[in-house]
Design a protein around this motif. Structure first.
Motif, short mmCIF file in Angstrom:
data_model
loop_
_atom_site.label_atom_id
_atom_site.label_comp_id
_atom_site.label_asym_id
_atom_site.label_seq_id
_atom_site.Cartn_x
_atom_site.Cartn_y
_atom_site.Cartn_z
N ALA A 452 0.82 -1.21 0.00
CA ALA A 452 0.00 0.00 0.00
C ALA A 452 0.86 1.26 0.00
O ALA A 452 0.48 2.29 -0.59
N LYS A 483 -7.68 -4.47 5.21
CA LYS A 483 -8.04 -3.58 6.31
C LYS A 483 -6.80 -2.82 6.82
O LYS A 483 -6.83 -1.59 7.00
N ALA A 486 -5.67 -0.22 4.24
CA ALA A 486 -6.53 0.97 4.19
C ALA A 486 -6.27 1.88 5.38
O ALA A 486 -6.21 3.11 5.24
N VAL A 499 -9.95 6.45 1.18
CA VAL A 499 -9.27 5.31 0.58
C VAL A 499 -10.28 4.19 0.34
O VAL A 499 -11.01 3.79 1.26
N LEU A 501 -10.28 0.33 -1.30
CA LEU A 501 -9.44 -0.75 -1.81
C LEU A 501 -10.28 -2.00 -2.06
O LEU A 501 -11.23 -2.27 -1.33
N ALA A 515 -12.07 3.50 3.83
CA ALA A 515 -11.61 4.21 5.03
C ALA A 515 -11.64 5.71 4.75
O ALA A 515 -10.95 6.19 3.83
N GLN A 550 -16.36 -2.47 5.66
CA GLN A 550 -15.90 -3.59 4.87
C GLN A 550 -17.07 -4.26 4.17
O GLN A 550 -18.21 -4.20 4.64
#
Length: 579
Positions: A452, A483, A486, A499, A501, A515, A550
């Motif tokens: 990331a 998780k 992010a 963010v 993803l 996030a 999520q």
């Protein structure tokens, strides 16, 4: 119904309580404006009314009490409820007419429906069972010889194929055979019917002409035994003499399990309390099932104590005593009735002296030592307030113990430990596995964070609030790694930042994470609401808090398009927010 509550038995008192309780509820509900219907509260009222009608008809309530046998009886019951309610709720009296009218209409409608259903059922039963019932009615009760012997000579009194009577039948046909006497036990009292063979011999030289394999025996119209099986060889006809032979090994299994069931009930009463009672049972050749009333699961200690008690009684090698006596004499002697059984004036009492005494028509061992051993396989709840124990006894007990011993031998060999050390070794392995999984998860998260970090430079700035946005596909990173990535990115990009993803960890799975920093949330854009809509494109869903959410899905092939839509929507949402 002309029934006195004070003189009624327990079953009748329960019915009367149901009628009284439900009538009170129905009268008050209708008084409060809840009209019977098929939706909401109205459906509750309708169901209560119908249960009162069914229960009343079961105990003989008919007519309106004013010489109209076709009338409704609910209004008469409601009159009593209303008169008793004058001091509790005076409004009930003022609505008397509407209450009685609703009850009369509901009852008469429901009775019409019941009448149509009963007529249709009778027609179907007559069509399905007509021929079979007629021939069975013409045959006297079967004489049961199975308590004393597993073999008997008998005469074929009737043959049925698919419920239709025939005079003879040949090889390969499935049949139902009626005999004048039999050693075969017919299913009842929870015990399954015997298996075995019927043999037909020629009159000259005693040559075997036919063999019928019996796989089940049922009772019909009281005490007529129906032997169900297949003609394996030759042919058989009505009037022929046959030799009936019960499978002794299977019968012994049923006997061991049936006697073990009696011991189990006594052990349960001893360990968890005499208030527990039987709620059902199955006695098979290779196992037993016993249902009993109790309010909680049994503890491991209680199960071990029950097992120990039963096995102690088995090892005591106690001879069983069987007597036929008057029903009232049996009850006076303290005999326990078996669940669901109906008894005549004369009953059979099976006693394990000092342990158990029950009314029972089933087959039993002559000495408890024949049971050999008893092992509980499982204990579980099957309904509110009802528990079930499954267990094995006799040969099935030996087979069960031997198979478990073989499993233990293989386990000891694989783990390279003694049997007494298996538990500690398994606990160690489980702990090592848990540690390894945690370490692997931590490493995957660190790898995801490192991956990331290289993506942070791809963030774009969205006016007018200068929000840094990053929407990326992270390949096969799992949900935990996604998780961690992010959370790392939203911190790295600093507030305000958003963010989003996505990844495809494998096996047709999609993981999504959103996030949002506090600044983005203050602008009215929430992660929980945002990510759920994107997940639908991947065949899934999800949600969470305003700052972190999520989601998952089952269509990884749609992930690229879902992320493109996410990018477009987040940009549009933030661009439209006024400064």
């Amino acid at each position: 119904a002309l029934v006195s509550y004070s003189k009624a038995d327990n079953a009748m008192r329960t019915n009367l309580k149901v009628i009284g309780d439900h009538m009170r509820a129905v009268v008050y509900l209708i008084s409060d404006g809840v009209i019977p219907s098929n939706i909401g509260r109205g459906y509750v009222v309708r169901r209560l009314i119908r249960r009162v009608v069914r229960t009343g008809r079961l105990i003989g309530m008919r007519g309106d009490g004013h010489e109209n046998s076709e009338g409704a009886f609910l209004p008469s019951l409601a009159e009593t409820v209303i008169s008793l309610s004058s001091e509790i709720d005076p409004d009930v009296e003022s609505r008397r007419k509407s209450i009685l009218g609703e009850l009369q209409r509901e009852e008469l409608r429901f009775v019409q429906t019941l009448g149509r259903g009963e007529k249709l059922l009778d027609e179907l039963l007559d069509e399905a069972l007509g021929n079979e019932t007629e021939i069975i009615k013409s045959i006297p009760d079967t004489e049961f010889l199975g308590y004393e012997s597993l073999f008997a000579t008998a005469v074929v009194k009737g043959i049925l194929i698919n419920g239709n009577p025939v005079e003879n039948v040949s090889e390969g046909t499935d049949v139902e055979i009626l005999l004048d006497r039999t050693p075969f036990y017919a299913e009842s009292g929870g015990q399954v019917g015997d298996n075995g063979f019927l043999y037909v011999y020629g009159e000259e030289g005693g040559k075997q002409n036919a063999v019928i394999e019996i796989k089940d025996v049922q009772k019909s119209l009281g005490n007529i035994f129906v032997h169900k099986g297949t003609i394996k060889q030759g042919s058989v006809e009505v009037g022929k003499k046959i030799d009936a032979a019960v499978d002794g090994k299977l019968r012994q299994g049923a006997k061991a399990h049936h006697t073990a069931t009696h011991l189990l009930q006594s052990a349960l009463k001893s360990v968890i309390g005499s208030e527990t009672s039987q709620a059902g049972s199955l006695v098979a050749f290779d196992r037993l099932r016993f249902d009993f009333s109790f309010h909680r699961p049994l503890t491991e200690k209680e199960l071990l104590e029950i097992e120990s008690l039963v096995n102690q009684w088995i090892s005591d090698a106690t001879h069983l005593e069987t007597n036929v006596m008057a029903l009232q004499d049996a009850k006076n002697a303290g005999a326990t009735a078996m669940f669901g059984e109906k008894y005549g004036e004369q009953v059979r009492v099976v006693e394990v002296p000092g342990v158990s005494m029950e009314l029972c028509g089933g087959t039993h061992v002559s000495n408890t030592a024949e049971i050999r051993g008893f092992k509980i396989i499982s204990e579980q709840g099957i309904a509110s307030g009802v528990r079930r124990i499954e267990a094995v006894a006799g040969d099935a007990f030996v087979e069960y113990v031997c198979s478990r011993d073989n499993y233990m031998r293989h386990l000891c060999s694989s783990l390279k430990v003694k049997a007494e050390d298996v538990n500690s070794r398994v606990e160690t392995i489980v702990e090592e596995l848990r540690t390894a999984r945690n370490e692997a998860s931590s490493l995957r998260s660190k790898i995801a964070v490192l991956k990331a970090a290289s993506l942070a430079s791809k963030a774009v700035l969205v006016e007018p609030h200068n929000v840094r946005i990053l929407v990326e596909n992270m390949g096969d990173v799992d949900a935990d790694g996604l998780k961690s990535a992010a959370e790392h990115l939203v911190g790295t990009l600093q507030d305000p930042a958003a963010v989003i993803l996505g990844s495809s960890p494998g096996d047709g799975k999609v993981s999504l994470v959103a996030a949002f920093s506090p600044g983005v949330v203050k602008l009215g854009v929430q992660a929980g609401k945002f990510v759920g809509g994107i997940a639908k494109l991947c065949g899934g869903g999800g949600g969470g808090k305003p700052n972190f959410a999520q989601a998952g899905g089952r269509k990884p092939e749609n992930l690229p398009d879902a992320l493109e839509k996410a990018r477009a929507e987040i940009v549009a949402a933030l661009s439209s927010k006024a400064s």
